[in-house]
Write an enzyme that holds these catalytic residues in place. Structure first.
Site, PDB file in Angstrom:
ATOM      1  N   ARG A 128       0.799  -1.234   0.000  1.00  0.00           N
ATOM      2  CA  ARG A 128       0.000   0.000   0.000  1.00  0.00           C
ATOM      3  C   ARG A 128       0.829   1.281   0.000  1.00  0.00           C
ATOM      4  NH1 ARG A 128      -3.708  -3.447   2.630  1.00  0.00           N
ATOM      5  NH2 ARG A 128      -5.460  -3.752   1.237  1.00  0.00           N
ATOM      6  N   SER A 187      -0.351  -8.052   8.934  1.00  0.00           N
ATOM      7  CA  SER A 187      -1.590  -8.759   8.593  1.00  0.00           C
ATOM      8  C   SER A 187      -1.488 -10.220   9.018  1.00  0.00           C
ATOM      9  CB  SER A 187      -1.825  -8.707   7.081  1.00  0.00           C
ATOM     10  OG  SER A 187      -1.594  -7.420   6.574  1.00  0.00           O
ATOM     11  N   GLY A 188      -2.643 -10.901   9.055  1.00  0.00           N
ATOM     12  CA  GLY A 188      -2.615 -12.343   9.307  1.00  0.00           C
ATOM     13  C   GLY A 188      -3.684 -12.870  10.249  1.00  0.00           C
ATOM     14  N   GLU A 190      -6.503 -13.993   9.734  1.00  0.00           N
ATOM     15  CA  GLU A 190      -7.256 -15.127   9.179  1.00  0.00           C
ATOM     16  C   GLU A 190      -6.471 -16.434   9.320  1.00  0.00           C
ATOM     17  OE1 GLU A 190      -7.602 -11.951   7.646  1.00  0.00           O
ATOM     18  OE2 GLU A 190      -9.532 -12.036   8.664  1.00  0.00           O
ATOM     19  N   TRP A 238      -3.259  -3.667   9.509  1.00  0.00           N
ATOM     20  CA  TRP A 238      -2.788  -3.606   8.125  1.00  0.00           C
ATOM     21  C   TRP A 238      -3.021  -2.284   7.404  1.00  0.00           C
ATOM     22  CZ3 TRP A 238      -6.997  -4.075   4.471  1.00  0.00           C
ATOM     23  CH2 TRP A 238      -8.188  -4.610   4.975  1.00  0.00           C
ATOM     24  N   ASN A 256      -9.833  -7.713  13.005  1.00  0.00           N
ATOM     25  CA  ASN A 256     -10.785  -8.641  13.614  1.00  0.00           C
ATOM     26  C   ASN A 256     -10.110  -9.654  14.539  1.00  0.00           C
ATOM     27  OD1 ASN A 256      -9.898  -9.713  10.810  1.00  0.00           O
ATOM     28  ND2 ASN A 256     -10.537 -11.538  11.904  1.00  0.00           N
ATOM     29  N   ASP A 298     -15.821 -10.442  11.070  1.00  0.00           N
ATOM     30  CA  ASP A 298     -14.619  -9.968  10.363  1.00  0.00           C
ATOM     31  C   ASP A 298     -14.649  -8.452  10.159  1.00  0.00           C
ATOM     32  OD1 ASP A 298     -12.156 -10.153   9.054  1.00  0.00           O
ATOM     33  OD2 ASP A 298     -13.066 -10.519   7.096  1.00  0.00           O
ATOM     34  N   ASP A 300     -12.944  -5.908  10.722  1.00  0.00           N
ATOM     35  CA  ASP A 300     -11.663  -5.227  10.943  1.00  0.00           C
ATOM     36  C   ASP A 300     -11.893  -3.726  11.139  1.00  0.00           C
ATOM     37  OD1 ASP A 300     -10.775  -7.538   8.842  1.00  0.00           O
ATOM     38  OD2 ASP A 300      -9.038  -6.910   9.996  1.00  0.00           O
ATOM     39  N   ARG A 325     -15.948  -0.487   9.341  1.00  0.00           N
ATOM     40  CA  ARG A 325     -16.427  -1.616   8.521  1.00  0.00           C
ATOM     41  C   ARG A 325     -17.745  -2.166   9.063  1.00  0.00           C
ATOM     42  NH1 ARG A 325     -11.895  -5.842   6.380  1.00  0.00           N
ATOM     43  NH2 ARG A 325     -13.133  -7.740   6.390  1.00  0.00           N
TER      44      ARG A 325
HETATM   45 CA    CA Z   1      -9.977  -9.589   8.464  1.00  0.00          CA
END
Ligand code: CA
Length: 560
Positions: A128, A187-188, A190, A238, A256, A298, A300, A325
């Site tokens: 990004r 990130s991560g 999930e 993230w 999340n 989820d 986030d 979100r």
């Molecule tokens: Ca997520």
């Protein structure tokens, strides 16, 4: 005086872009029309420019000046930075410096990945953007490294590994340099990970601090996680935080909890789906506010925490705002963490509203049933009322411009079993991702660009789109708002009416973050194009099949 003179002489002999950016330069980034020094067009992440050469009249004559190929077929979500006539931009696989006026490549430094890297990325092989500070370009990599490059040559100055990526960690975030500290998220969530925010010394790369977003036993908030669930509790970071240099406070959104199935982790699950107010020098948490306790969906809360000084009940107030979100638009006092307003800006059926006193959602039977494992129709979908794509805030009009999502989905929790390096979500992904908009199965607009009043969540206008928009938004004093379509059109709208003023087909889907700056009396607008983000991966939207991949950067200016 002598020192100033020497500095001026030295500066004159340095190539464009070579001077070092100071902490003061970064702090003044939002008003610096000659450069784009910060992610978010300013530490406040307002993505607002005072420039007016491109305005409601002249935008009709906006034309491409140059196009630069990324030689990359992934989603291009990176925000370009501009400093002294040099544009710095990233893809997942390279960092590049380009002459901002001509599009001529000055240097390109590739990222060398272990071949197994893409396996651990949930939602698009992307990056990004970079950060600039003290003559260096900072970026993150998918295999969880933080890298500093020499801004003049692209040569690596230092490289630090945040964590072994193989069990599901990845980095796509643009770093934030605040009070001289390079701050990175990860990130991560999930993959059953436990996530954090890191601080690094800008000059040497020395690791300064780590703040976990999920507390270990005995730490504050650990009583919100039963048993050993904290070990796989998620809480990714993230998207780049905002920074108030006067308060010396960074505002960073947290993702999340893991797994999605909320029944296995009864409790609020701090600090998932929260905003943390942090001291950039130490990573110490000053305050937190949680948006979605014990979240099954989820939701986030990573998306940008925009800083503004607005009037609340007639009183000038320093706020942080977030189009969350979970479907609600939040306004919070950023000095204390006190909630000031929270109203839905899209259709929401899992909560009746937000209790202003406690900050907690008022649950409906949709979330109660979802936690109990029953199948529900959920609005907004797990992609949210808005996903990561950043909003813009016009401080003079007092309006937030957001690419919102207008679809629900079927949701059903299922048992989740943790296996290192595998998806760990506990949600039935075979139920389909998009809920038809109307009972008769017809599909209306799946997204709107909306001009939102932060205090009420209500839209002053909305520009519908059959396919949802997943690009960042840019607002300008010229009264023009820029956005982009997954079908490839880069678009300009009237900031007051939402009337579409101009568009240009960029050749692939626009998922980038537009920016604008002025050089030698000309106002430029730049945006990346290249499809491959979360909606194209998961929506099953047949209409995306006809859109070619192919990453590149477009730069536009008004024809004289
Ligand atoms: Ca997520």
């Amino acid at each position: 005086m002598k020192r100033l003179l020497i500095a001026a002489v030295v500066a004159a002999f340095l190539p464009a872009g070579a001077q070092a950016q100071t902490a003061q330069d970064l702090a003044k980034g939002a008003g610096d029309t000659k450069n784009v020094l910060n992610y978010g067009m300013g530490y406040n992440l307002q993505r607002y420019s005072p420039l007016t050469q491109i305005n409601k009249e002249t935008v009709k004559r906006l034309e491409p000046v140059w196009n630069y190929s990324y030689d990359d077929n992934r989603s291009e979500e990176s925000q370009p930075l501009v400093y002294n006539g040099v544009l710095y931009v990233t893809t997942n696989s390279a960092t590049m410096a380009v002459d901002a006026k001509t599009g001529h490549q000055l240097w390109k430094t590739k990222v060398d990945y272990p071949p197994e890297t893409p396996r651990i990325v949930c939602c698009g092989i992307i990056n990004r953007g970079a950060a600039l500070y003290d003559g260096k370009v900072f970026r993150t990599t998918l295999d969880a490294n933080v890298v500093a490059l020499d801004a003049k040559t692209g040569k690596e100055v230092w490289k630090q590994n945040a964590i072994d990526f193989k069990t599901g960690y990845s980095m796509t975030v643009a770093p934030l340099v605040a009070d001289g500290v390079v701050i990175t998220g990860i990130s991560g969530a999930e993959f059953g990970t436990r996530l954090f925010i890191d601080g690094w010394d800008a000059a040497t790369g020395k690791h300064l601090w780590r703040t976990y977003t999920v507390p270990a036993p005995g730490e504050a908030g650990s009583d919100t996680w039963p048993g050993d669930t904290w070990q796989h509790g998620g809480g990714s970071t993230w998207i780049t935080g905002s920074f108030d240099p006067e308060l010396h406070t960074v505002y960073w959104g947290i993702g999340n909890p893991g797994p999605f199935n909320a029944a296995v982790r009864k409790g609020d699950n701090l600090y998932t789906d929260s905003v943390l107010a942090l001291d950039p020098k130490t990573g110490k948490v000053k305050w937190h506010f949680q948006f979605s306790p014990n979240d099954p969906f989820d939701y986030d809360s990573v998306a940008e925490m925009v800083l503004a000084d607005i009037k609340v009940n007639g009183k000038p107030t320093k706020v942080v705002m977030d189009a969350n979100r979970n479907g609600f638009f939040y306004v919070i006092d950023r000095t204390t963490g006190k909630l000031l307003a929270a109203n839905n800006y899209v259709k929401v059926n899992w909560a009746k509203g937000i209790d202003l006193k406690t900050g907690r959602p008022i649950d409906t039977d949709v979330i109660v049933k979802a936690r109990a494992g029953e199948k529900v129709e959920l609005w907004p979908s797990i992609l949210g009322g808005k996903n990561w794509e950043p909003i813009a805030f016009d401080p003079h009009r007092g309006v937030a411009y957001a690419n919102t999502l207008n679809f629900g989905m079927p949701y059903k929790a299922i048992p989740a079993e943790y296996k290192a390096g595998d998806w760990y979500v506990g949600m039935d992904l075979t139920q389909g991702w998009i809920w038809p908009k109307t009972a008769d199965g017809k599909d209306g607009p799946r997204g709107y660009l909306k001009a939102i009043d932060p205090m009420t969540g209500k839209a002053k206008w909305e520009a519908p789109s059959d396919m949802p928009r997943f690009s960042g938004v840019l607002a300008t004093a010229g009264g023009v708002v820029f956005s982009g379509q997954l079908t490839g059109e880069f678009e300009a709208f009237d900031a007051d009416t939402g009337h579409k003023l101009w568009h240009f087909q960029t050749g692939s889907g626009v998922e980038g973050q537009p920016v604008t700056w002025e050089q030698d009396g000309v106002q430029y607008v730049a945006v990346s194009t290249g499809i491959g983000g979360v909606y194209s991966l998961f929506s099953g939207d047949e209409r995306l099949k006809g859109i070619p991949a192919g990453g590149s950067l477009w730069v536009f200016a008004v024809r004289k």
